[in-house]
Design a protein around this motif. Structure first.
Motif, PDB file in Angstrom:
ATOM      1  N   GLU B  15       0.812  -0.976  -0.096  1.00 15.84           N
ATOM      2  CA  GLU B  15      -0.249  -0.029   0.242  1.00 15.84           C
ATOM      3  C   GLU B  15       1.009   1.190  -0.136  1.00 15.84           C
ATOM      4  OE1 GLU B  15      -3.443   0.190   2.846  1.00 15.84           O
ATOM      5  OE2 GLU B  15      -3.038   2.413   3.363  1.00 15.84           O
ATOM      6  N   THR B  16       1.801   1.300   0.783  1.00 16.73           N
ATOM      7  CA  THR B  16       2.855   2.448   0.951  1.00 16.73           C
ATOM      8  C   THR B  16       3.481   2.634  -0.534  1.00 16.73           C
ATOM      9  OG1 THR B  16       3.447   1.907   2.954  1.00 16.73           O
ATOM     10  CG2 THR B  16       4.907   3.298   1.922  1.00 16.73           C
ATOM     11  N   GLN B  17       4.244   1.416  -1.138  1.00 21.66           N
ATOM     12  CA  GLN B  17       4.534   1.572  -2.455  1.00 21.66           C
ATOM     13  C   GLN B  17       3.466   1.416  -3.392  1.00 21.66           C
ATOM     14  OE1 GLN B  17       5.702  -2.392  -4.096  1.00 21.66           O
ATOM     15  NE2 GLN B  17       7.526  -2.251  -2.819  1.00 21.66           N
ATOM     16  N   ILE B  18       1.994   1.189  -3.240  1.00 23.63           N
ATOM     17  CA  ILE B  18       1.337   2.438  -4.530  1.00 23.63           C
ATOM     18  C   ILE B  18       1.013   4.012  -4.149  1.00 23.63           C
ATOM     19  CG2 ILE B  18      -1.434   2.199  -4.690  1.00 23.63           C
ATOM     20  CD1 ILE B  18      -0.995  -0.960  -4.480  1.00 23.63           C
ATOM     21  N   LEU B  19       1.257   4.187  -3.236  1.00 21.27           N
ATOM     22  CA  LEU B  19       0.682   5.578  -2.470  1.00 21.27           C
ATOM     23  C   LEU B  19       1.734   6.294  -3.520  1.00 21.27           C
ATOM     24  CD1 LEU B  19      -1.087   4.680   1.212  1.00 21.27           C
ATOM     25  CD2 LEU B  19      -1.944   5.906  -1.054  1.00 21.27           C
ATOM     26  N   ARG B  24       3.707  10.613  -7.649  1.00 21.05           N
ATOM     27  CA  ARG B  24       4.902  11.001  -8.366  1.00 21.05           C
ATOM     28  C   ARG B  24       3.896  10.864  -9.642  1.00 21.05           C
ATOM     29  NH1 ARG B  24       8.184   6.906  -5.718  1.00 21.05           N
ATOM     30  NH2 ARG B  24       7.520   5.769  -7.073  1.00 21.05           N
ATOM     31  N   GLU B  25       3.004  10.240 -10.032  1.00 23.04           N
ATOM     32  CA  GLU B  25       1.995  10.028 -11.051  1.00 23.04           C
ATOM     33  C   GLU B  25       1.460  11.667 -10.828  1.00 23.04           C
ATOM     34  OE1 GLU B  25       1.562   8.302 -13.935  1.00 23.04           O
ATOM     35  OE2 GLU B  25       3.825   7.277 -13.040  1.00 23.04           O
ATOM     36  N   PHE B  26       0.799  11.845  -9.740  1.00 19.36           N
ATOM     37  CA  PHE B  26      -0.405  12.915  -9.860  1.00 19.36           C
ATOM     38  C   PHE B  26       0.275  14.013  -9.767  1.00 19.36           C
ATOM     39  CE2 PHE B  26      -3.189  10.626  -7.321  1.00 19.36           C
ATOM     40  CZ  PHE B  26      -4.052   9.478  -7.829  1.00 19.36           C
ATOM     41  N   ALA B  27       1.839  14.288  -8.685  1.00 23.70           N
ATOM     42  CA  ALA B  27       2.963  15.130  -9.137  1.00 23.70           C
ATOM     43  C   ALA B  27       3.251  15.775 -10.285  1.00 23.70           C
ATOM     44  CB  ALA B  27       3.746  15.112  -8.120  1.00 23.70           C
ATOM     45  N   ALA B  28       3.520  14.753 -11.300  1.00 24.98           N
ATOM     46  CA  ALA B  28       3.868  15.066 -12.266  1.00 24.98           C
ATOM     47  C   ALA B  28       2.968  15.421 -13.861  1.00 24.98           C
ATOM     48  CB  ALA B  28       5.050  13.943 -13.013  1.00 24.98           C
ATOM     49  N   ALA B  40      -0.293   1.536 -11.852  1.00 24.09           N
ATOM     50  CA  ALA B  40      -0.439  -0.099 -11.673  1.00 24.09           C
ATOM     51  C   ALA B  40       1.456  -0.245 -12.214  1.00 24.09           C
ATOM     52  CB  ALA B  40      -1.120  -1.103 -12.149  1.00 24.09           C
ATOM     53  N   ASN B  41       1.674   0.565 -13.364  1.00 21.81           N
ATOM     54  CA  ASN B  41       2.861  -0.240 -14.522  1.00 21.81           C
ATOM     55  C   ASN B  41       3.935   1.030 -13.147  1.00 21.81           C
ATOM     56  OD1 ASN B  41       1.594  -0.682 -16.576  1.00 21.81           O
ATOM     57  ND2 ASN B  41       0.958   1.636 -17.732  1.00 21.81           N
ATOM     58  N   ALA B  42       3.575   1.802 -12.828  1.00 18.55           N
ATOM     59  CA  ALA B  42       4.496   2.157 -12.046  1.00 18.55           C
ATOM     60  C   ALA B  42       4.980   2.112 -10.745  1.00 18.55           C
ATOM     61  CB  ALA B  42       4.309   3.868 -11.323  1.00 18.55           C
ATOM     62  N   VAL B  43       4.111   0.592 -10.083  1.00 23.08           N
ATOM     63  CA  VAL B  43       4.215  -0.345  -8.633  1.00 23.08           C
ATOM     64  C   VAL B  43       5.336  -1.480  -9.843  1.00 23.08           C
ATOM     65  CG1 VAL B  43       3.274  -1.086  -6.936  1.00 23.08           C
ATOM     66  CG2 VAL B  43       2.802   1.473  -8.168  1.00 23.08           C
ATOM     67  N   GLY B  44       4.417  -1.993 -11.003  1.00 23.21           N
ATOM     68  CA  GLY B  44       4.864  -3.232 -11.586  1.00 23.21           C
ATOM     69  C   GLY B  44       3.948  -4.150 -10.719  1.00 23.21           C
ATOM     70  N   ILE B  45       2.404  -3.612 -10.578  1.00 26.21           N
ATOM     71  CA  ILE B  45       1.667  -4.916 -10.199  1.00 26.21           C
ATOM     72  C   ILE B  45       0.639  -4.538 -11.886  1.00 26.21           C
ATOM     73  CG2 ILE B  45       1.741  -4.403  -8.198  1.00 26.21           C
ATOM     74  CD1 ILE B  45      -0.085  -2.912  -7.962  1.00 26.21           C
ATOM     75  N   SER B  46      -0.083  -5.725 -11.580  1.00 26.84           N
ATOM     76  CA  SER B  46      -0.920  -5.220 -12.710  1.00 26.84           C
ATOM     77  C   SER B  46      -2.131  -4.395 -12.009  1.00 26.84           C
ATOM     78  CB  SER B  46      -2.049  -7.052 -12.525  1.00 26.84           C
ATOM     79  OG  SER B  46      -2.716  -7.242 -11.608  1.00 26.84           O
ATOM     80  N   HIS B  52      -7.143  -4.425  -6.585  1.00 30.02           N
ATOM     81  CA  HIS B  52      -7.370  -5.110  -5.326  1.00 30.02           C
ATOM     82  C   HIS B  52      -6.847  -4.528  -3.625  1.00 30.02           C
ATOM     83  CE1 HIS B  52      -7.499  -8.859  -1.381  1.00 30.02           C
ATOM     84  NE2 HIS B  52      -5.576  -8.480  -1.352  1.00 30.02           N
ATOM     85  N   TYR B  53      -6.438  -2.809  -3.971  1.00 29.49           N
ATOM     86  CA  TYR B  53      -6.139  -2.328  -2.836  1.00 29.49           C
ATOM     87  C   TYR B  53      -6.636  -1.752  -2.396  1.00 29.49           C
ATOM     88  CZ  TYR B  53      -1.719  -5.090  -1.811  1.00 29.49           C
ATOM     89  OH  TYR B  53      -0.629  -6.294  -1.328  1.00 29.49           O
ATOM     90  N   PHE B  54      -7.342  -0.529  -3.640  1.00 31.10           N
ATOM     91  CA  PHE B  54      -8.070   0.736  -3.336  1.00 31.10           C
ATOM     92  C   PHE B  54      -9.395   0.037  -4.909  1.00 31.10           C
ATOM     93  CE2 PHE B  54      -3.842   2.156  -2.711  1.00 31.10           C
ATOM     94  CZ  PHE B  54      -3.866   2.668  -1.228  1.00 31.10           C
ATOM     95  N   LYS B  55     -10.355   0.674  -4.619  1.00 32.61           N
ATOM     96  CA  LYS B  55     -11.531   0.003  -5.526  1.00 32.61           C
ATOM     97  C   LYS B  55     -11.840   0.920  -6.892  1.00 32.61           C
ATOM     98  CE  LYS B  55     -15.565   1.042  -3.201  1.00 32.61           C
ATOM     99  NZ  LYS B  55     -15.360   1.905  -1.805  1.00 32.61           N
ATOM    100  N   SER B  56     -10.728   2.357  -6.947  1.00 34.26           N
ATOM    101  CA  SER B  56     -11.396   3.390  -7.691  1.00 34.26           C
ATOM    102  C   SER B  56      -9.946   4.788  -7.073  1.00 34.26           C
ATOM    103  CB  SER B  56     -12.427   4.166  -7.052  1.00 34.26           C
ATOM    104  OG  SER B  56     -12.281   5.599  -6.285  1.00 34.26           O
ATOM    105  N   LYS B  57      -9.573   5.178  -8.071  1.00 36.56           N
ATOM    106  CA  LYS B  57      -8.909   6.541  -7.942  1.00 36.56           C
ATOM    107  C   LYS B  57      -9.173   7.141  -6.913  1.00 36.56           C
ATOM    108  CE  LYS B  57      -7.988   9.654 -11.330  1.00 36.56           C
ATOM    109  NZ  LYS B  57      -7.501  10.157 -13.288  1.00 36.56           N
TER     110      LYS B  57
END
Lengths: 199, 199
Positions: B15-19, B24-28, B40-46, B52-57
């Motif tokens: 979760e910390t990795q995702i946040l 970084r995505e939002f800031a950029a 998902a791409n930035a974390v390297g997960i599908s 599974h962690y967050f049901k929406s942006k």
């Protein structure tokens, strides 16, 4: 006017109409979420006609930012050219706040478009913004020179003053009971007198 | 570690990795332009794992805002609880600026997500933000009560102070030669002493 005859709108007036409609769209939905189609619909013209005036959303938003900061510069400088340094600073701040409240959508758009995620507006708006900051710094320097103000850094001080005024886009509600210029007057008093009790 | 065996990541660390990646995505790119796929791409997960962690942006960005303001509250309060009112105010401002510089992407995201065009973050972040402002106002009131500060309005003053600090997201470059806390210290001096020469 008879049905079937479209009232004529001069190109300059049409451009003003488009900029006003774009400002409302950007202010309500944000820059990214506003399309050229939305803006055309809001003006009541076709997308093809809109593209006749502005060849992209970037060009349109640049023109909107440039015109807003240029108008604001003229308005605020006009209201802050005479009197003591204290009076000029207070008048600068209240005029800025009045302009913000009376041109709320355009002002909000100008700020949103400065979003790091949005477009670079090119040299024109930067030039006007530099002139605007230079006017404020000159006013501060003059107050230091005349002995009204202590020896403050005009860059740091100008930035702090503009930060307070610009951050109002984030919380001030122009439809409320409080006027933006009253907020600015309170800020001016705070900057002038400071927090510390004088001994 | 042998090829083909995925390193285990605990749900809390994931979760910390995702946040962090979302920040970084939002800031950029801004909130609107960042997709769940990008994150998902930035974390390297599908994308399925991300959902599974967050049901929406919206849920993800709410969690990011909440955690950032909560962490900031803890950090800044810790640094501004003892000393004179002058010391506490200066320490509040410099701690805020240090947190901002050290957590730049998360801070920028929190501000971008507060964009009027973006989502409502629900009650949690508002609650922490209210506590944060309340801490600053209490500090100011205490300075008035002790006689260190003149009888200023803590609401107006607190807002002016936070405006200066928050507006730094618009111009301060964390990679530059100047430290954010030095800017904050200059602002603190300005707020404490004021512009006017004391007679």
């Amino acid at each position: 006017m008879s049905v079937g005859i479209r009232p004529e709108v001069s190109p300059a007036n049409r451009e003003t109409q488009i900029l006003a409609a774009a400002a409302r769209e950007f202010a309500a939905k944000g820059y990214d979420a506003s399309s050229m189609q939305d803006i055309a619909n809001a003006v009541g013209i076709s997308k093809a006609t809109l593209y006749h005036y502005f060849k992209s959303k970037e060009e349109l938003s640049n023109r909107l930012s440039n015109r807003t900061i240029e108008d604001m510069f003229g308005y605020v400088v006009h209201h802050s050219t005479s009197g003591s340094a204290r009076t000029r600073l207070t008048n600068f701040m209240t005029a800025h706040a009045r302009f913000f409240e009376e041109n709320h959508a355009a002002f909000l758009s100008m700020i949103l478009i400065r979003n790091p995620a949005a477009v670079d507006r090119g040299p024109d708006a930067s030039l006007w913004r530099d002139r605007y900051e230079a006017h404020l710094r000159a006013l501060l320097r003059e107050g230091v020179r005349s002995g009204e103000f202590r020896g403050i850094d005009p860059v740091v001080t100008g930035r702090a003053i503009l930060s307070c005024l610009n951050w109002m886009v984030r919380w001030f509600n122009p439809g409320g009971t409080q006027r933006a210029e009253d907020v600015a007057r309170n800020y001016a008093d705070l900057f002038l007198r400071g927090l510390e009790e004088r001994s």
